[in-house]
Design a protein around this motif. Structure first.
Motif, PDB file in Angstrom:
ATOM      1  N   THR A  66       0.888  -1.309   0.163  1.00  0.00           N
ATOM      2  CA  THR A  66      -0.034  -0.128   0.115  1.00  0.00           C
ATOM      3  C   THR A  66       0.711   1.301  -0.195  1.00  0.00           C
ATOM      4  O   THR A  66       0.585   2.221  -0.651  1.00  0.00           O
ATOM      5  CB  THR A  66      -0.991   0.042   1.375  1.00  0.00           C
ATOM      6  N   ASP A  67       2.029   1.286   0.562  1.00  0.00           N
ATOM      7  CA  ASP A  67       2.896   2.275   0.515  1.00  0.00           C
ATOM      8  C   ASP A  67       3.287   2.861  -0.908  1.00  0.00           C
ATOM      9  O   ASP A  67       3.340   3.787  -1.107  1.00  0.00           O
ATOM     10  CB  ASP A  67       4.211   2.085   1.399  1.00  0.00           C
ATOM     11  N   VAL A  68       3.522   1.818  -1.769  1.00  0.00           N
ATOM     12  CA  VAL A  68       3.737   1.822  -3.196  1.00  0.00           C
ATOM     13  C   VAL A  68       2.614   2.738  -3.832  1.00  0.00           C
ATOM     14  O   VAL A  68       2.615   3.437  -4.705  1.00  0.00           O
ATOM     15  CB  VAL A  68       4.237   0.599  -3.842  1.00  0.00           C
ATOM     16  N   ILE A  69       1.407   2.158  -3.502  1.00  0.00           N
ATOM     17  CA  ILE A  69       0.236   2.486  -4.127  1.00  0.00           C
ATOM     18  C   ILE A  69       0.074   4.039  -3.925  1.00  0.00           C
ATOM     19  O   ILE A  69      -0.251   4.872  -4.808  1.00  0.00           O
ATOM     20  CB  ILE A  69      -0.863   1.720  -3.641  1.00  0.00           C
ATOM     21  N   VAL A  70       0.215   4.442  -2.389  1.00  0.00           N
ATOM     22  CA  VAL A  70      -0.131   5.760  -2.003  1.00  0.00           C
ATOM     23  C   VAL A  70       0.901   6.427  -2.655  1.00  0.00           C
ATOM     24  O   VAL A  70       0.535   7.934  -3.168  1.00  0.00           O
ATOM     25  CB  VAL A  70      -0.158   5.922  -0.534  1.00  0.00           C
ATOM     26  N   ALA A  71       2.151   6.400  -2.790  1.00  0.00           N
ATOM     27  CA  ALA A  71       3.310   7.208  -3.347  1.00  0.00           C
ATOM     28  C   ALA A  71       3.118   7.108  -4.839  1.00  0.00           C
ATOM     29  O   ALA A  71       3.253   8.465  -5.292  1.00  0.00           O
ATOM     30  CB  ALA A  71       4.638   6.371  -3.462  1.00  0.00           C
ATOM     31  N   TYR A  76       0.214  12.407  -8.638  1.00  0.00           N
ATOM     32  CA  TYR A  76      -0.764  12.932  -9.700  1.00  0.00           C
ATOM     33  C   TYR A  76      -1.796  13.818  -9.238  1.00  0.00           C
ATOM     34  O   TYR A  76      -2.308  14.630  -9.731  1.00  0.00           O
ATOM     35  CB  TYR A  76      -1.312  11.581 -10.398  1.00  0.00           C
ATOM     36  N   SER A  77      -2.552  13.192  -7.935  1.00  0.00           N
ATOM     37  CA  SER A  77      -3.611  13.974  -7.334  1.00  0.00           C
ATOM     38  C   SER A  77      -3.998  13.841  -5.908  1.00  0.00           C
ATOM     39  O   SER A  77      -3.510  12.751  -5.555  1.00  0.00           O
ATOM     40  CB  SER A  77      -4.918  13.356  -8.231  1.00  0.00           C
ATOM     41  N   ASP A  78      -4.730  14.910  -5.513  1.00  0.00           N
ATOM     42  CA  ASP A  78      -4.978  14.703  -4.156  1.00  0.00           C
ATOM     43  C   ASP A  78      -6.433  14.215  -4.191  1.00  0.00           C
ATOM     44  O   ASP A  78      -7.045  13.691  -3.116  1.00  0.00           O
ATOM     45  CB  ASP A  78      -5.149  16.140  -3.564  1.00  0.00           C
ATOM     46  N   THR A  79      -7.162  13.797  -5.199  1.00  0.00           N
ATOM     47  CA  THR A  79      -8.333  13.214  -5.327  1.00  0.00           C
ATOM     48  C   THR A  79      -8.150  11.675  -5.828  1.00  0.00           C
ATOM     49  O   THR A  79      -7.638  11.331  -6.916  1.00  0.00           O
ATOM     50  CB  THR A  79      -9.516  13.934  -6.253  1.00  0.00           C
ATOM     51  N   ASN A  97      -5.934   4.972   5.479  1.00  0.00           N
ATOM     52  CA  ASN A  97      -5.190   5.825   6.473  1.00  0.00           C
ATOM     53  C   ASN A  97      -3.851   6.419   5.788  1.00  0.00           C
ATOM     54  O   ASN A  97      -3.650   7.402   6.133  1.00  0.00           O
ATOM     55  CB  ASN A  97      -4.689   4.812   7.548  1.00  0.00           C
ATOM     56  N   LYS A  98      -3.349   5.627   5.089  1.00  0.00           N
ATOM     57  CA  LYS A  98      -2.025   6.132   4.541  1.00  0.00           C
ATOM     58  C   LYS A  98      -2.421   7.383   3.511  1.00  0.00           C
ATOM     59  O   LYS A  98      -1.793   8.320   3.255  1.00  0.00           O
ATOM     60  CB  LYS A  98      -1.270   5.103   3.715  1.00  0.00           C
ATOM     61  N   LEU A  99      -3.629   7.181   2.672  1.00  0.00           N
ATOM     62  CA  LEU A  99      -3.752   8.462   1.998  1.00  0.00           C
ATOM     63  C   LEU A  99      -4.348   9.466   2.534  1.00  0.00           C
ATOM     64  O   LEU A  99      -4.048  10.684   2.185  1.00  0.00           O
ATOM     65  CB  LEU A  99      -5.011   7.780   0.946  1.00  0.00           C
ATOM     66  N   LYS A 100      -4.998   9.407   3.469  1.00  0.00           N
ATOM     67  CA  LYS A 100      -5.687  10.258   4.698  1.00  0.00           C
ATOM     68  C   LYS A 100      -4.289  11.135   5.067  1.00  0.00           C
ATOM     69  O   LYS A 100      -4.495  12.278   5.366  1.00  0.00           O
ATOM     70  CB  LYS A 100      -6.463   9.930   5.713  1.00  0.00           C
ATOM     71  N   ALA A 101      -3.537  10.387   5.366  1.00  0.00           N
ATOM     72  CA  ALA A 101      -2.150  11.271   6.103  1.00  0.00           C
ATOM     73  C   ALA A 101      -1.422  11.926   5.160  1.00  0.00           C
ATOM     74  O   ALA A 101      -0.732  12.845   5.390  1.00  0.00           O
ATOM     75  CB  ALA A 101      -1.112   9.802   6.590  1.00  0.00           C
ATOM     76  N   GLU A 102      -1.593  11.599   3.637  1.00  0.00           N
ATOM     77  CA  GLU A 102      -1.077  12.443   2.816  1.00  0.00           C
ATOM     78  C   GLU A 102      -2.020  13.704   2.281  1.00  0.00           C
ATOM     79  O   GLU A 102      -1.663  14.362   1.251  1.00  0.00           O
ATOM     80  CB  GLU A 102      -0.877  11.605   1.695  1.00  0.00           C
TER      81      GLU A 102
END
Length: 209
Positions: A66-71, A76-79, A97-102
């Motif tokens: 999931t770290d790779v997916i989020v990175a 590209y986008s905040d949405t 959770n990781k996307l929210k943290a970003e």
């Protein structure tokens, strides 16, 4: 799959990633909005008109951290739109959770067939007759998108509309292969029942993913 990898998938720390891409949301409330799509493999709902049947078998899609997916998404986008397959097949807690943290705004497109996991800014519920949504998804859905393949689907749509929360926005969307037949019926239905709105797959008209 190695047991160690399987354990990470079971915890949602790795997910079977089918594809990811930056495009324009084509459907529903957020149509026209640039968004990064994360398509997760795995679905046992089995809609005969599904346009991504290759997503059904999770084993065909590599377990991805999931770290790779989020990175990738953050480039590209905040949405971010999480779709499938059926993403709720898996525990979405770690990914969201990781996307929210970003600082991302996170949307999900789901049949609702499994219990809701993860934290979402927007839940698009597209229920299927073969495997009806769980109550938790009905309760929290922001939009209900019912696919109209034949006239019977209007009755199904009304039954689903009776189960969602009062603030849920209601959409009728023609199944793409039947659009020429169904659009006139949907237009008439929405004019007679204005609680509904029309949704079209505008990305297909724009010829984008």
């Amino acid at each position: 799959m190695k047991q160690e990898t399987q354990d990470l998938v079971n915890k949602g720390l790795m997910l079977p990633l089918m594809e990811e891409f930056y495009t324009i949301q084509g459907e529903g409330y957020h149509k026209g909005t640039a968004a990064y799509f994360i398509r997760i493999g795995g679905c046992d709902v089995g809609c005969h008109w599904c346009d991504v049947k290759e997503s059904w078998n999770a084993d065909l899609h590599p377990p991805t951290n999931t770290d790779v997916i989020v990175a990738n998404a953050k480039k590209y986008s905040d949405t971010v739109v999480v779709t499938g397959g059926e993403p709720l097949t898996w525990d979405m807690t770690a990914l969201t959770n990781k996307l929210k943290a970003e600082g991302c705004k996170i949307h999900i497109e789901t049949s609702g067939a499994y219990e809701l996991t993860g934290q979402w800014d927007w839940i698009c519920l597209s229920p299927k007759k073969m495997k009806l949504p769980t109550q938790g998804v009905y309760d929290k859905a922001h939009e209900l998108k019912c696919i109209i393949y034949n006239k019977d689907d209007f009755k199904f749509a009304e039954a689903q509309a009776a189960k969602v929360n009062k603030d849920c926005i209601l959409y009728l969307q023609p199944e793409w292969s039947k659009r020429d037949t169904m659009i006139p019926l949907i237009v008439d239905y929405v004019m007679a029942n204005p609680k509904w709105k029309v949704s079209l797959q505008t990305h297909k008209y724009l010829n984008i993913p």
